[in-house]
Design a protein around this motif. Structure first.
Motif, PDB file in Angstrom:
ATOM      1  N   MET A  44       0.848  -1.183   0.000  1.00 62.40           N
ATOM      2  CA  MET A  44       0.000   0.000   0.000  1.00 62.40           C
ATOM      3  C   MET A  44       0.889   1.239   0.000  1.00 62.40           C
ATOM      4  SD  MET A  44      -2.937   0.865   2.718  1.00 62.40           S
ATOM      5  CE  MET A  44      -3.983   2.232   2.474  1.00 62.40           C
ATOM      6  N   ASN A  45       0.587   2.173  -0.871  1.00 61.08           N
ATOM      7  CA  ASN A  45       1.360   3.401  -0.993  1.00 61.08           C
ATOM      8  C   ASN A  45       0.747   4.476  -0.103  1.00 61.08           C
ATOM      9  OD1 ASN A  45       3.177   5.237  -1.822  1.00 61.08           O
ATOM     10  ND2 ASN A  45       2.422   5.399  -3.929  1.00 61.08           N
ATOM     11  N   THR A  46       1.465   4.895   0.909  1.00 63.90           N
ATOM     12  CA  THR A  46       0.961   5.899   1.838  1.00 63.90           C
ATOM     13  C   THR A  46       1.456   7.276   1.413  1.00 63.90           C
ATOM     14  OG1 THR A  46       1.048   4.290   3.621  1.00 63.90           O
ATOM     15  CG2 THR A  46       0.878   6.601   4.250  1.00 63.90           C
ATOM     16  N   ILE A  47       0.533   8.251   1.359  1.00 63.41           N
ATOM     17  CA  ILE A  47       0.904   9.632   1.056  1.00 63.41           C
ATOM     18  C   ILE A  47       0.976  10.389   2.373  1.00 63.41           C
ATOM     19  CG2 ILE A  47       0.179  11.762  -0.083  1.00 63.41           C
ATOM     20  CD1 ILE A  47      -1.138  10.046  -2.203  1.00 63.41           C
ATOM     21  N   HIS A  48       2.097  11.027   2.595  1.00 61.01           N
ATOM     22  CA  HIS A  48       2.291  11.802   3.818  1.00 61.01           C
ATOM     23  C   HIS A  48       1.912  13.254   3.576  1.00 61.01           C
ATOM     24  CE1 HIS A  48       4.277   8.447   5.726  1.00 61.01           C
ATOM     25  NE2 HIS A  48       4.957   8.267   4.599  1.00 61.01           N
ATOM     26  N   PRO A  49       1.460  13.965   4.629  1.00 66.86           N
ATOM     27  CA  PRO A  49       1.090  15.365   4.451  1.00 66.86           C
ATOM     28  C   PRO A  49       2.236  16.161   3.819  1.00 66.86           C
ATOM     29  CG  PRO A  49       0.487  14.617   6.648  1.00 66.86           C
ATOM     30  CD  PRO A  49       1.300  13.519   6.002  1.00 66.86           C
ATOM     31  N   GLY A  50       1.888  16.995   2.855  1.00 70.89           N
ATOM     32  CA  GLY A  50       2.871  17.868   2.238  1.00 70.89           C
ATOM     33  C   GLY A  50       3.593  17.290   1.044  1.00 70.89           C
ATOM     34  N   GLU A  51       3.462  15.981   0.788  1.00 70.43           N
ATOM     35  CA  GLU A  51       4.200  15.364  -0.317  1.00 70.43           C
ATOM     36  C   GLU A  51       3.803  15.913  -1.679  1.00 70.43           C
ATOM     37  OE1 GLU A  51       4.038  11.119  -0.357  1.00 70.43           O
ATOM     38  OE2 GLU A  51       5.493  10.940   1.244  1.00 70.43           O
ATOM     39  N   SER A  52       2.545  16.265  -1.832  1.00 71.94           N
ATOM     40  CA  SER A  52       2.078  16.713  -3.138  1.00 71.94           C
ATOM     41  C   SER A  52       1.654  18.178  -3.123  1.00 71.94           C
ATOM     42  CB  SER A  52       0.916  15.828  -3.601  1.00 71.94           C
ATOM     43  OG  SER A  52      -0.145  15.933  -2.678  1.00 71.94           O
ATOM     44  N   LEU A  53       2.329  18.976  -2.348  1.00 69.24           N
ATOM     45  CA  LEU A  53       1.961  20.380  -2.254  1.00 69.24           C
ATOM     46  C   LEU A  53       2.207  21.110  -3.566  1.00 69.24           C
ATOM     47  CD1 LEU A  53       3.360  21.285   1.278  1.00 69.24           C
ATOM     48  CD2 LEU A  53       0.975  20.948   0.631  1.00 69.24           C
ATOM     49  N   ASN A  54       1.242  21.940  -3.935  1.00 77.42           N
ATOM     50  CA  ASN A  54       1.368  22.768  -5.124  1.00 77.42           C
ATOM     51  C   ASN A  54       1.127  24.213  -4.709  1.00 77.42           C
ATOM     52  OD1 ASN A  54       1.427  23.889  -7.649  1.00 77.42           O
ATOM     53  ND2 ASN A  54      -0.511  23.025  -8.313  1.00 77.42           N
ATOM     54  N   PRO A  55       2.141  25.045  -4.793  1.00 76.19           N
ATOM     55  CA  PRO A  55       3.458  24.804  -5.356  1.00 76.19           C
ATOM     56  C   PRO A  55       4.352  24.076  -4.368  1.00 76.19           C
ATOM     57  CG  PRO A  55       3.365  27.039  -4.552  1.00 76.19           C
ATOM     58  CD  PRO A  55       1.987  26.445  -4.358  1.00 76.19           C
ATOM     59  N   PRO A  56       5.387  23.403  -4.878  1.00 81.48           N
ATOM     60  CA  PRO A  56       6.359  22.814  -3.968  1.00 81.48           C
ATOM     61  C   PRO A  56       6.958  23.925  -3.096  1.00 81.48           C
ATOM     62  CG  PRO A  56       6.718  22.030  -6.200  1.00 81.48           C
ATOM     63  CD  PRO A  56       5.711  23.139  -6.287  1.00 81.48           C
ATOM     64  N   ASN A  87       0.889  22.837   7.649  1.00 81.92           N
ATOM     65  CA  ASN A  87       2.039  22.735   8.555  1.00 81.92           C
ATOM     66  C   ASN A  87       3.262  22.146   7.850  1.00 81.92           C
ATOM     67  OD1 ASN A  87       1.339  23.899  11.082  1.00 81.92           O
ATOM     68  ND2 ASN A  87      -0.013  22.164  11.481  1.00 81.92           N
ATOM     69  N   ALA A  88       3.045  21.158   6.998  1.00 84.78           N
ATOM     70  CA  ALA A  88       4.173  20.571   6.260  1.00 84.78           C
ATOM     71  C   ALA A  88       4.791  21.615   5.329  1.00 84.78           C
ATOM     72  CB  ALA A  88       3.715  19.353   5.466  1.00 84.78           C
ATOM     73  N   GLY A  89       3.944  22.379   4.635  1.00 88.84           N
ATOM     74  CA  GLY A  89       4.447  23.441   3.779  1.00 88.84           C
ATOM     75  C   GLY A  89       5.174  24.507   4.575  1.00 88.84           C
ATOM     76  N   TYR A  90       4.597  24.897   5.696  1.00 90.64           N
ATOM     77  CA  TYR A  90       5.214  25.910   6.565  1.00 90.64           C
ATOM     78  C   TYR A  90       6.593  25.430   7.017  1.00 90.64           C
ATOM     79  CZ  TYR A  90       5.895  28.997  10.586  1.00 90.64           C
ATOM     80  OH  TYR A  90       6.407  29.895  11.489  1.00 90.64           O
ATOM     81  N   ASP A  91       6.672  24.188   7.490  1.00 91.34           N
ATOM     82  CA  ASP A  91       7.955  23.661   7.976  1.00 91.34           C
ATOM     83  C   ASP A  91       9.020  23.672   6.888  1.00 91.34           C
ATOM     84  OD1 ASP A  91       6.998  23.233  10.566  1.00 91.34           O
ATOM     85  OD2 ASP A  91       6.478  21.131  10.167  1.00 91.34           O
TER      86      ASP A  91
END
Length: 182
Positions: free
Chosen positions: A1-13, A105-109
């Motif tokens: 199973m492929n798990t997506i973590h918060p922030g992995e697919s943020l647009n814009p990076p 929060n992932a983007g902020y970090d």
């Protein structure tokens, strides 16, 4: 199973936002609207038309929008005082892009880490009781602000302002008779 973590697919990076803020600090803030388009081009952005005058037009303030091509930056706006650009502000990772507080929060970090790598640690970082966060940096006459709004309508807000021109704008605001005095 492929798990997506918060922030992995943020647009814009997050790196796109960090690079934009680095370019803002490295470029001279323009004076005169005839220089705005070339300034935004150097930032990698596209200048849009001015907005309709608002209540601050009497102070000599004009406002407009800009686009960060190829990214989901929202509500990107600029402000000028007496035709001198003094503020850029934009939002990312808003609810329209199915974000969550974890994404914000992932983007902020990631953005905070990138800005700190470029300009050093923030001299003022805060987290409120609701988990909203902020940080500020000062470099070459420019203030960079970063906010993670997570309690209502999660969104990341970033901005840059010319310190001297912003102080002049604040002074004009304080002189207005209708401004609340704190």
């Amino acid at each position: 199973m492929n798990t997506i973590h918060p922030g992995e697919s943020l647009n814009p990076p997050p790196a796109v936002i960090v690079q934009l803020l680095e370019r803002v600090v490295s470029e001279q803030w323009p004076s005169g609207p005839e220089h705005f388009a070339s300034y935004f081009t150097r930032l990698g952005c596209t200048l849009c038309a001015r907005l309709e005058p608002d209540e601050q037009a009497s102070l000599g303030v004009t406002r407009g929008q800009f686009i960060v091509p190829g990214s989901a930056v929202e509500n990107a706006s600029w402000s000028a005082l007496s035709d001198e650009l003094f503020n850029l502000s934009f939002f990312a990772y808003a609810g329209a892009w199915k974000s969550s507080p974890a994404d914000v929060n992932a983007g902020y970090d990631a953005i905070r880490a990138g800005i700190a790598a470029a300009f050093g640690p923030s001299p003022d970082e805060r987290t409120d009781q609701g988990g909203n966060r902020s940080a500020v940096w000062f470099s070459h006459g420019t203030t960079i602000e970063l906010y993670a709004h997570v309690t209502e309508a999660p969104v990341l807000q970033a901005g840059a302002s010319h310190q001297e021109r912003t102080a002049r704008f604040q002074g004009l605001l304080e002189q207005r008779p209708d401004q609340p005095k704190y």
